[in-house]
Design a protein around this motif. Structure first.
Motif, short mmCIF file in Angstrom:
data_model
loop_
_atom_site.label_atom_id
_atom_site.label_comp_id
_atom_site.label_asym_id
_atom_site.label_seq_id
_atom_site.Cartn_x
_atom_site.Cartn_y
_atom_site.Cartn_z
N PRO A 157 0.84 -1.20 0.00
CA PRO A 157 0.00 0.00 0.00
C PRO A 157 0.88 1.25 0.00
O PRO A 157 1.97 1.25 0.57
CB PRO A 157 -0.78 -0.12 1.31
N ASP A 179 -1.82 2.19 -5.00
CA ASP A 179 -2.96 2.89 -4.40
C ASP A 179 -3.98 1.84 -3.97
O ASP A 179 -4.64 1.24 -4.81
CB ASP A 179 -3.62 3.83 -5.43
N GLY A 180 -4.11 1.64 -2.69
CA GLY A 180 -5.05 0.62 -2.21
C GLY A 180 -4.49 -0.05 -0.98
O GLY A 180 -3.44 0.37 -0.46
N ASP A 184 -5.72 -5.31 -2.32
CA ASP A 184 -5.58 -4.80 -3.69
C ASP A 184 -4.23 -5.24 -4.26
O ASP A 184 -4.12 -5.63 -5.42
CB ASP A 184 -5.69 -3.28 -3.72
N CYS A 185 -3.20 -5.17 -3.43
CA CYS A 185 -1.87 -5.64 -3.84
C CYS A 185 -1.93 -7.13 -4.16
O CYS A 185 -1.30 -7.61 -5.11
CB CYS A 185 -0.84 -5.38 -2.74
N GLU A 291 -14.37 -2.76 5.48
CA GLU A 291 -14.25 -1.57 4.61
C GLU A 291 -13.45 -0.46 5.29
O GLU A 291 -13.51 -0.30 6.51
CB GLU A 291 -15.65 -1.01 4.27
N ASP A 292 -12.73 0.32 4.50
CA ASP A 292 -11.99 1.49 4.98
C ASP A 292 -11.10 1.19 6.19
O ASP A 292 -11.12 1.93 7.18
CB ASP A 292 -12.96 2.63 5.34
#
Ligand SMILES: *Cc1c(COP(=O)(O)O)cnc(C)c1O
Length: 403
Positions: A157, A179-180, A184-185, A291-292
């Motif tokens: 990240p 970005d994430g 995401d990675c 989330e978040d």
């Protein structure tokens, strides 16, 4: 190091329990779940003893019969020492112990997992590895892969601590900020497997990191004279260490090498990212994506974990619990232990101290119980509170004690 003798018999899906052969390269099981390494424990019981272990140096390979590497020449060694158990002064007693993993190569316990996984990758002929990381795993991968002559690609990240990104690059991996968050990675790694011909080293997507982390459990039992503490507090991201320790305790119990009851396993998370705590409290077997996700404890900012059910199983089977702590409490704990005990914890380690206090207050841990807190990395890799005191000359010595 003398020639190894491992007792690996096969691998097994953590969810479906179907069998897979040892000595070939595996990712996840057919069900898309982590594979667990199984050993011929009857043969170990007949042919090996705790005295054999005691006669060896105090390092990770002391427990080689319960580790997967077959050939000594494949061991990638950076000096994986036994880490100390340091009592801290909670309630004026000595029954709260910090297992300080910050002393391992690359400054975190990720060295245990990656030492094992990279050694096995070498044994099985892997040439190129990719991994998503929040920092410490990437650093350990970089170090061990470089030493093994294996290429490594690391994705983290974009807000990963700068020191991690730099140590990864300097130790010979190729590293990118993304970005994430870590999942995401993870997707970038998964989607690149074919084009890049790399082996996916995401947490629990290959079977051997758990075996490396398992040495925390073997070592703990060994250090405590083959008994175990009442409770273990573990800062839980992907959960490799918690799963690995629980596996170690099962194996030791089956060998008849530990006595007494097993510890309650406590999964510690941050209130800003607590998918396992939620799943535990909801009584479900799998956790939903958080989330978040946000927390100062970067190592446990893991919104979704492929081994969620194994973490929850270990927590439940051990009669443990899952607990979330506020970042403020984590940072306060870091300061308390540093100022009082002279021990600098990483934020993830400090979270276990905050969780200990919280559980003591709500009665889930009793004051006399022996508790082990895991400090998973050196506190020196993280931002520390700034100091703005500056000495002007001529020095007014009388004032030094007051400022
Ligand atoms: C990776 C990491 C964790 C979480 O460990 P898991 O076994 O993946 O749950 C905790 N603290 C630090 C410092 C880490 O690097």
């Amino acid at each position: 190091m003398e020639e190894f003798r491992t007792y690996v018999s096969h691998l097994e899906c953590g969810l479906e329990s179907d069998r897979y052969p040892a000595d070939v390269l595996h990712g996840l099981s057919k069900a898309g779940r982590p594979l667990l390494v199984r050993y011929d424990l009857d043969a170990v019981r007949r042919e090996v003893s705790r005295d054999d272990w005691a006669a060896r140096p105090e390092h990770l390979w002391r427990y080689r019969e319960l580790l997967p590497v077959r050939r000594t020449e494949n061991v990638i060694d950076l000096g994986e020492i036994r880490t100390p158990l340091i009592p801290i002064d909670e309630l004026g007693g000595t029954n709260v112990l910090v297992k300080d993993e910050g002393r391992l190569p690359t400054g975190s316990f990720k060295a245990r997992g990656l030492c094992m996984a990279v050694s096995m990758a070498k044994e099985l002929g892997v040439e190129r590895i990719a991994m998503p990381t929040n920092g410490n795993a990437g650093a350990a991968l970089a170090a061990y892969a470089t030493r093994a002559g294996i290429e490594s690609y690391v994705f983290c990240p974009s807000d990963t601590p700068e020191v991690n990104v730099r140590e990864i690059e300097l130790q010979g991996a190729k590293v990118w900020r993304v970005d994430g968050l870590i999942h995401d990675c993870g997707r970038i790694v998964r989607e690149g497997v074919e084009a890049m011909g790399w082996f996916d080293f995401s947490t629990l997507k290959e079977p051997y990191r758990i075996e490396g982390k398992k040495t925390m459990g073997l070592e703990l039992a060994d250090q405590l004279g083959w008994t175990l503490p009442d409770v273990i507090l573990y800062p839980t991201g992907g959960g490799t260490g918690l799963i690995g320790m629980w596996k170690a305790f099962q194996e030791l119990r089956e060998l008849g090498w530990i006595t007494g009851s097993l510890p309650r396993m406590v999964a510690v998370q941050a209130t800003g990212c607590a998918p396992i705590v939620k799943a535990h409290d909801d009584g479900v077997e799998h956790a939903e994506l958080w989330e978040d996700a946000t927390t100062v404890a970067a190592g446990i900012r893991v919104p979704i974990a492929v081994g969620d059910f194994l973490i929850l199983r270990a927590v439940r089977e051990s009669s443990g619990f899952a607990i979330a702590v506020e970042d403020d409490a984590t940072l306060a704990s870091r300061e308390i232990v540093a100022r009082r005990d002279g021990l600098l914890l990483c934020p993830e380690g400090a979270a276990t101290h905050a969780a200990y206090r919280q559980a003591l207050a709500d009665g889930r841990i009793a004051p006399g119980e022996t508790a082990v807190l895991f400090n998973c990395a050196t506190g020196l890799k993280y931002d520390l509170p700034p100091v703005d005191r500056k000495l002007e000359e001529p020095v007014d010595y009388a004032r030094l004690r007051m400022s």
